[in-house]
Structures are given as C-alpha cells and as structure tokens.
Design an enzyme around this catalytic site. Structure first.
Site, short mmCIF file in Angstrom:
data_model
loop_
_atom_site.label_atom_id
_atom_site.label_comp_id
_atom_site.label_asym_id
_atom_site.label_seq_id
_atom_site.Cartn_x
_atom_site.Cartn_y
_atom_site.Cartn_z
CB SER A 147 -12.25 -5.09 3.17
OG SER A 147 -11.03 -5.11 3.86
N GLY A 195 -11.33 -9.18 1.10
CA GLY A 195 -12.37 -9.15 2.13
C GLY A 195 -13.28 -10.35 2.05
CD GLN A 217 -10.87 -8.24 5.61
OE1 GLN A 217 -11.29 -7.10 5.61
NE2 GLN A 217 -9.78 -8.60 4.95
N GLY A 218 -15.91 -11.45 5.94
CA GLY A 218 -17.37 -11.44 5.76
C GLY A 218 -17.86 -11.47 4.33
N PRO A 222 -17.86 -15.72 -0.88
CG PRO A 222 -16.56 -17.61 -0.38
CD PRO A 222 -17.65 -16.72 0.18
N GLY A 267 -7.09 -14.68 1.71
CA GLY A 267 -5.91 -15.03 2.49
C GLY A 267 -6.20 -16.10 3.52
CE LYS A 293 -3.94 -2.45 1.84
NZ LYS A 293 -3.28 -3.75 2.12
N GLY A 338 -14.38 -14.15 2.79
CA GLY A 338 -14.14 -15.17 3.81
C GLY A 338 -14.12 -14.57 5.20
CG ASP A 350 6.80 8.44 1.10
OD1 ASP A 350 6.90 9.69 1.09
OD2 ASP A 350 7.31 7.72 1.98
#
Ligand code: O7M
Length: 220
Positions: free
Chosen positions: A121, A173, A177-178, A181, A195, A66, A175, A69
């Site tokens: 997410s 996000g 995290q809710g 699929p 992940g 992420k 699985g 800069d």
C-alpha cells in the site's frame, strides 16, 4: 478460504491485553469476516495470548507476520501458528519459489491458507515491477489468495484479471492510508482490510457500519 459475509477484515493492530481485546472484538464480530493479528500481539500478549484469542472468539484468524525466510524456518512457523489456532498466514512473495514451494504444500496439508503479498500500500516498487511474475508464482504454488493494495486500484484490477475468481484478494490501505472504502471492492477485491479507522475510533461499531455500507455499494 475466508467465508465472505461482509467483505471486511479487521487489522487488529493493538497492544491491548487479551481481556480487553476479546471485549472489543465481541462488540463488532458480527460485522467482520476475519481478524488479522500479527507482530503487535506476538510482542505484547505472546503466543499464549494469541491462543487465548483464537479460543475466545469464533472467527477466522489471519496471521500477518509477512513471513519470508528459508523453507525450513517458514515451515516451522506455519506449524506453530497452526497450533495457536491460526487459519491463514500472509507471506512475502519476494523470497521466491524455492522458499515457498514446500510451505505451500505443508499449509494445504495442515488446512492453513497462504495469502501472498505481491504489492504494498506504500512503496513496494520492487514488487510492482515484478507483479506478473509474482502472481504467476502464486497460482503455480496453489495458494489461497493475494494481498493487493487499496491505494493502487489498478493493481487490484490487474491481479483480478489475471487470476479470475479462483483466488481471494485481500486489500489493505483503506482509510488512514488513503484508500476510499468500497473502491478496492469495486476494483475486484474480496475483502477490504481496515485497522486504525476502526480501532482508534470513539465509536468503532458506527465506523464499521459506514465502511460496510460503502463495501455493499462499491465504487471509487
Ligand atoms: O488500516 P490501517 O492502515 O491501520 O492498517 C493496515 C493494515 O494492513 C496493517 O496491519 C498493515 O500491516 C497491513 N498492510 C498494509 O497496510 N499494507 C500492505 O501493503 C500490506 C499489509 C498487509 O499485509 O495486510 C494484510
């Protein structure tokens, strides 16, 4: 551009050594289109370990640090990641046009894809308030695509309707995290990013296959 065979990217958030990582990846490589690496690899196996991974596994490697800069640092990081065998990089949109312009051009010259984070997410309310601005910014910069959350299908639909089919949408996000699929795909994402549901499973291959069957018959 990530070639889509399965519509699935592995978020490889592990602190394993390179040997264990390569064995794990070889067990599911035929089921995933890209491997997302990031801070866990940088802090544990380091840049040389990442290079060993990219040399040892023949796939698309997405670096998720992420990045966000000033231009001069962004450009240095992109060059170093390219040297490590990385194919695509996730960057924050929030740093704005001045910090992204040069790096977008450099990345095109180096053959590195930039995916812009424009929503999250969890949280990310400042992003969501400025969604249209950030999508437009990304299209003007000429990046490869956007990161859009599986936990917010309405955002995926909105971004897809704005960018048409010229940009790849990657959706994390799913699985733990809710996100269900298949729902991000049904909403317009090209790839679902998963992940912990896979990595922490006793049978990663079976879990991956069941996620793939949801992606093949996508619905929310
Ligand atoms: O499936 P998980 O929840 O174990 O992992 C999700 C991965 O997606 C993890 O690597 C996060 O860093 C990443 N991610 C999010 O979870 N939410 C976001 O809003 C953005 C990302 C991200 O940039 O992924 C590309």
């Amino acid at each position: 551009m990530i070639i889509r065979h399965n519509g699935l990217i592995l978020a490889f958030d592990v602190d394993w050594d390179t040997k264990r990582s390569i064995v794990f990846l070889r067990g599911i490589m035929d089921l995933i289109d890209a491997v997302k690496v990031g801070w866990l690899q940088l802090l544990n196996i380091g840049p040389n370990g990442i290079k060993e991974l990219t040399l040892g596994i023949n796939t698309y490697f997405l670096a998720d640090i992420k990045l966000g800069d000033i231009a001069h640092i962004n450009e240095y990081v992109i060059r170093r990641l390219r040297d490590l065998g990385i194919n695509g990089v996730i960057m924050h949109a929030v740093t704005g046009r001045e910090n992204l312009n040069g790096v977008a051009k450099l990345s095109r010259d180096l053959g590195i894809d930039i995916f812009l984070l424009i929503s999250m997410s969890s949280g990310g309310e400042l992003y969501d308030l400025n969604l249209d601005y950030n999508v437009k910014l990304g299209t003007e910069l000429g990046i490869a695509g956007f990161v859009v959350p599986a936990t917010k299908p309405s955002i995926i639909r909105r971004v897809r309707s704005m960018v048409g089919n010229n940009y790849q949408l990657l959706s994390p996000g799913v699985g733990v995290q809710g996100g269900k699929p298949g729902c991000a795909t049904a909403s317009g994402a090209d790839f679902e990013i998963v992940g912990r549901s896979i990595i922490n499973s006793e049978s990663p291959r079976e879990v991956t296959l069941s996620i793939l069957s949801a992606i093949k018959d996508p619905r929310c």
